[in-house]
Design an enzyme around this catalytic site. Sequence first.
Site, PDB file in Angstrom:
ATOM      1  N   LYS A  22       0.843  -1.215   0.000  1.00 43.07           N
ATOM      2  CA  LYS A  22       0.000   0.000   0.000  1.00 43.07           C
ATOM      3  C   LYS A  22       0.868   1.250   0.000  1.00 43.07           C
ATOM      4  O   LYS A  22       0.641   2.183  -0.762  1.00 43.07           O
ATOM      5  CB  LYS A  22      -0.894   0.000   1.247  1.00 43.07           C
ATOM      6  CG  LYS A  22      -1.565   1.343   1.504  1.00 43.07           C
ATOM      7  CD  LYS A  22      -2.415   1.350   2.748  1.00 43.07           C
ATOM      8  CE  LYS A  22      -1.668   1.561   4.039  1.00 43.07           C
ATOM      9  NZ  LYS A  22      -1.433   2.942   4.465  1.00 43.07           N
ATOM     10  N   ASN A  23       1.885   1.260   0.873  1.00 45.30           N
ATOM     11  CA  ASN A  23       2.629   2.499   1.060  1.00 45.30           C
ATOM     12  C   ASN A  23       3.618   2.786  -0.071  1.00 45.30           C
ATOM     13  O   ASN A  23       4.286   3.819  -0.066  1.00 45.30           O
ATOM     14  CB  ASN A  23       3.319   2.508   2.432  1.00 45.30           C
ATOM     15  CG  ASN A  23       2.286   2.616   3.546  1.00 45.30           C
ATOM     16  OD1 ASN A  23       1.113   2.928   3.283  1.00 45.30           O
ATOM     17  ND2 ASN A  23       2.682   2.351   4.781  1.00 45.30           N
ATOM     18  N   CYS A 118      -5.473   7.601   9.447  1.00 45.89           N
ATOM     19  CA  CYS A 118      -5.675   6.992  10.761  1.00 45.89           C
ATOM     20  C   CYS A 118      -5.251   7.969  11.853  1.00 45.89           C
ATOM     21  O   CYS A 118      -4.260   8.687  11.699  1.00 45.89           O
ATOM     22  CB  CYS A 118      -4.851   5.709  10.872  1.00 45.89           C
ATOM     23  SG  CYS A 118      -5.508   4.360   9.895  1.00 45.89           S
ATOM     24  N   ARG A 123      -0.628  14.651  13.499  1.00 46.54           N
ATOM     25  CA  ARG A 123       0.086  14.350  12.252  1.00 46.54           C
ATOM     26  C   ARG A 123       0.184  15.636  11.429  1.00 46.54           C
ATOM     27  O   ARG A 123      -0.525  15.820  10.436  1.00 46.54           O
ATOM     28  CB  ARG A 123      -0.619  13.236  11.469  1.00 46.54           C
ATOM     29  CG  ARG A 123      -0.603  11.899  12.187  1.00 46.54           C
ATOM     30  CD  ARG A 123      -1.267  10.796  11.384  1.00 46.54           C
ATOM     31  NE  ARG A 123      -0.389  10.155  10.435  1.00 46.54           N
ATOM     32  CZ  ARG A 123      -0.750   9.127   9.653  1.00 46.54           C
ATOM     33  NH1 ARG A 123      -1.962   8.638   9.737  1.00 46.54           N
ATOM     34  NH2 ARG A 123       0.109   8.605   8.800  1.00 46.54           N
ATOM     35  N   ASP A 126       3.902  20.246   8.637  1.00 50.15           N
ATOM     36  CA  ASP A 126       4.858  21.359   8.604  1.00 50.15           C
ATOM     37  C   ASP A 126       6.103  21.059   7.771  1.00 50.15           C
ATOM     38  O   ASP A 126       6.628  21.926   7.067  1.00 50.15           O
ATOM     39  CB  ASP A 126       5.244  21.768  10.042  1.00 50.15           C
ATOM     40  CG  ASP A 126       5.748  20.585  10.866  1.00 50.15           C
ATOM     41  OD1 ASP A 126       5.187  19.473  10.725  1.00 50.15           O
ATOM     42  OD2 ASP A 126       6.704  20.757  11.632  1.00 50.15           O
ATOM     43  N   ASP A 308       4.617   0.465  11.986  1.00 52.21           N
ATOM     44  CA  ASP A 308       3.425  -0.230  11.460  1.00 52.21           C
ATOM     45  C   ASP A 308       3.331  -1.676  11.933  1.00 52.21           C
ATOM     46  O   ASP A 308       2.274  -2.296  11.836  1.00 52.21           O
ATOM     47  CB  ASP A 308       3.445  -0.217   9.922  1.00 52.21           C
ATOM     48  CG  ASP A 308       3.266   1.181   9.378  1.00 52.21           C
ATOM     49  OD1 ASP A 308       2.767   2.043  10.104  1.00 52.21           O
ATOM     50  OD2 ASP A 308       3.636   1.401   8.210  1.00 52.21           O
ATOM     51  N   ARG A 400      -8.332  -0.633   4.491  1.00 56.42           N
ATOM     52  CA  ARG A 400      -7.424   0.361   3.899  1.00 56.42           C
ATOM     53  C   ARG A 400      -6.104  -0.275   3.486  1.00 56.42           C
ATOM     54  O   ARG A 400      -5.426   0.242   2.599  1.00 56.42           O
ATOM     55  CB  ARG A 400      -7.072   1.442   4.927  1.00 56.42           C
ATOM     56  CG  ARG A 400      -8.222   2.206   5.431  1.00 56.42           C
ATOM     57  CD  ARG A 400      -7.738   3.165   6.464  1.00 56.42           C
ATOM     58  NE  ARG A 400      -7.224   4.304   5.741  1.00 56.42           N
ATOM     59  CZ  ARG A 400      -7.410   5.546   6.123  1.00 56.42           C
ATOM     60  NH1 ARG A 400      -8.045   5.801   7.232  1.00 56.42           N
ATOM     61  NH2 ARG A 400      -6.951   6.524   5.416  1.00 56.42           N
TER      62      ARG A 400
HETATM   63  N1  EPU Z   1       5.609  14.579  11.100  1.00 60.50           N
HETATM   64  C1  EPU Z   1       5.636  15.906  11.448  1.00 60.50           C
HETATM   65  N2  EPU Z   1       5.514  16.838  10.464  1.00 60.50           N
HETATM   66  C2  EPU Z   1       5.364  16.499   9.155  1.00 60.50           C
HETATM   67  C3  EPU Z   1       5.350  15.137   8.809  1.00 60.50           C
HETATM   68  C4  EPU Z   1       5.466  14.185   9.819  1.00 60.50           C
HETATM   69  O1  EPU Z   1       5.755  16.268  12.628  1.00 60.50           O
HETATM   70  O2  EPU Z   1       5.264  17.393   8.293  1.00 60.50           O
HETATM   71  C5  EPU Z   1       5.699  13.564  12.178  1.00 60.50           C
HETATM   72  C6  EPU Z   1       4.383  12.775  12.278  1.00 60.50           C
HETATM   73  O3  EPU Z   1       3.434  13.473  13.046  1.00 60.50           O
HETATM   74  C7  EPU Z   1       4.828  11.481  12.905  1.00 60.50           C
HETATM   75  C8  EPU Z   1       6.242  11.304  12.335  1.00 60.50           C
HETATM   76  O4  EPU Z   1       6.653  12.581  11.848  1.00 60.50           O
HETATM   77  O5  EPU Z   1       4.879  11.614  14.279  1.00 60.50           O
HETATM   78  C9  EPU Z   1       6.323  10.290  11.221  1.00 60.50           C
HETATM   79  O6  EPU Z   1       5.524  10.689  10.120  1.00 60.50           O
HETATM   80  P1  EPU Z   1       5.870  10.331   8.615  1.00 60.50           P
HETATM   81  O7  EPU Z   1       5.658  11.565   7.814  1.00 60.50           O
HETATM   82  O8  EPU Z   1       7.180   9.660   8.537  1.00 60.50           O
HETATM   83  O9  EPU Z   1       4.736   9.282   8.297  1.00 60.50           O
HETATM   84  P2  EPU Z   1       3.607   9.354   7.190  1.00 60.50           P
HETATM   85  O10 EPU Z   1       4.216   9.699   5.875  1.00 60.50           O
HETATM   86  O11 EPU Z   1       2.472  10.142   7.672  1.00 60.50           O
HETATM   87  C10 EPU Z   1       3.992   6.854   6.519  1.00 60.50           C
HETATM   88  C11 EPU Z   1       3.111   5.657   6.350  1.00 60.50           C
HETATM   89  C12 EPU Z   1       2.633   5.193   7.708  1.00 60.50           C
HETATM   90  C13 EPU Z   1       3.843   4.848   8.543  1.00 60.50           C
HETATM   91  C14 EPU Z   1       4.773   6.067   8.642  1.00 60.50           C
HETATM   92  C15 EPU Z   1       6.050   5.811   9.395  1.00 60.50           C
HETATM   93  C16 EPU Z   1       2.082   5.935   4.203  1.00 60.50           C
HETATM   94  C17 EPU Z   1       0.864   6.188   3.424  1.00 60.50           C
HETATM   95  N3  EPU Z   1       1.970   5.991   5.518  1.00 60.50           N
HETATM   96  O12 EPU Z   1       3.173   7.847   7.142  1.00 60.50           O
HETATM   97  O13 EPU Z   1       1.865   4.023   7.485  1.00 60.50           O
HETATM   98  O14 EPU Z   1       3.426   4.473   9.819  1.00 60.50           O
HETATM   99  O15 EPU Z   1       5.115   6.519   7.321  1.00 60.50           O
HETATM  100  O16 EPU Z   1       6.756   4.789   8.806  1.00 60.50           O
HETATM  101  O17 EPU Z   1       3.136   5.667   3.649  1.00 60.50           O
HETATM  102  C18 EPU Z   1       0.062   2.547   7.816  1.00 60.50           C
HETATM  103  O18 EPU Z   1       0.362   2.018   6.741  1.00 60.50           O
HETATM  104  O19 EPU Z   1      -0.760   2.055   8.628  1.00 60.50           O
HETATM  105  C19 EPU Z   1       0.707   3.810   8.181  1.00 60.50           C
HETATM  106  C20 EPU Z   1       0.234   4.619   9.118  1.00 60.50           C
END
Ligand code: EPU
Length: 419
Positions: A22-23, A118, A123, A126, A308, A400
């Site tokens: 998915k990711n 989720c 989240r 910034d 995850d 999802r």
């Molecule tokens: N964060 C910030 N600011 C930002 C972006 C992120 O503070 O602008 C913080 C987030 O709040 C969080 C941390 O950084 O505490 C990690 O966030 P990240 O951006 O790395 O994660 P994401 O891109 O939102 C993806 C996966 C998640 C997975 C995370 C970490 C996808 C679609 N989602 O999320 O997958 O847990 O990376 O590896 O790729 C899932 O598949 O169930 C899932 C949640």
Amino acid sequence: MQKFLIEGGKKLYGEIDVQGAKNSSLPILAGALLCDGTTTLLNCPKLSDVYASCRILNNVGLTCNFIDNNVLTISNSVNNPNCIVPNDLMREMRSSILYMGALLGKYGKCTISLPGGCQLGSRPIDIHLYGLKKLGADIKEEYGTIYCNAKDGLKGTKITLPFASVGATENLILASVLAKGETLIKNSAREPEICDLCNYLRKCGAVIQGDGESDIYIKGVKKLYGCEHSIIPDRVVAVTYMCCVAMTGGELVLNNVCTNHMDIVLNMFEELGCDLYTYEDRIYICSKGRVHSLKNVKTMPYPAFPTDMQSPLMAVMTIGDKTSTFEETIFDNRYRHADELIRMGADIEVMGRIAIVRGVSKLYGTSVSATDLRGGASLIVAGLKADGLTEISNIHYIDRGYQEVEKVLTSVGAYIKRV
Ligand code: EPU
């Protein structure tokens, strides 16, 4: 509302073909928007988040079709793109934020709102905004709507991420591949899904180096052209099925996996007491008795233990022979499944980012509710072992990320029904 009914206690035997990731699929679908012509994605999972991405692409003017079981085509021959992503589409998933980078990169403008996804704690976006502004985007927020413009196109630059965010790294890659000049993204996320996005974009004509490492270098090109690409196997789904068999006992062969992406986790299954034989693209796992508790499990960015996989593994640890401690360092509220596991008889104490799981000898089936995607998966893992019937509601979260999970598990001997 659909639910899963699980009758616990059945051992699992057989083979599972693991779905595509998915990711990887979600950022690659956003990448297809950057390309002229048609992208054909093989091994693309049929998931509600993939359909949500297709709706966003349709809204821009692209055409998406599943032409075969897991073969998705995305065609871009748009003359008048609609660069406004409506709030209801933005709210469907977190990955809708990737259309900010993709639309800005391709068409120099977009209007979006905050993404859904989720609830795993705060989240923010910034880091995405910081990077896109550095690339020259003019971004204004008014009453929840975000207006983005780059009239003369984005311009390559050096961006140092304050945290190696997966989504921000992907967004900035998407924004930079068609930008003028060179971009250096420092402190990038290194997840295999980022490499998959870059491999896809390279096949389309992008010039990218360094993915999988902390510094990603991109040289902007004028045009990208759609290509055929096979999505990498889903490492989280593979581990979820490994958790299922570690829990129930039995023997599984997992096909279509990439064991290179799973080093740390595979070692953990050996520590649990499972027998493992691994090949490049296949895993044999056998679980005989009660699992050993893992002392400390700490989630960290790749290549360390992924957040995850925390909740499915926690379900396994509920019946461990001793006590396990989890530390969640990525999200500030990713233990919501713990309360549901406790309803099933687990002994878990959550203190902020720490969870202490004292192994019990039995779990009991009852009514529980999926709190998020991976938390929902942990309830399936627990339900397969629990005495009696487990009823899981809110399974739209599970849909999802897991393609037809009930069919997959039924094929290896589980009793799980969607009602
Ligand atoms: N964060 C910030 N600011 C930002 C972006 C992120 O503070 O602008 C913080 C987030 O709040 C969080 C941390 O950084 O505490 C990690 O966030 P990240 O951006 O790395 O994660 P994401 O891109 O939102 C993806 C996966 C998640 C997975 C995370 C970490 C996808 C679609 N989602 O999320 O997958 O847990 O990376 O590896 O790729 C899932 O598949 O169930 C899932 C949640």
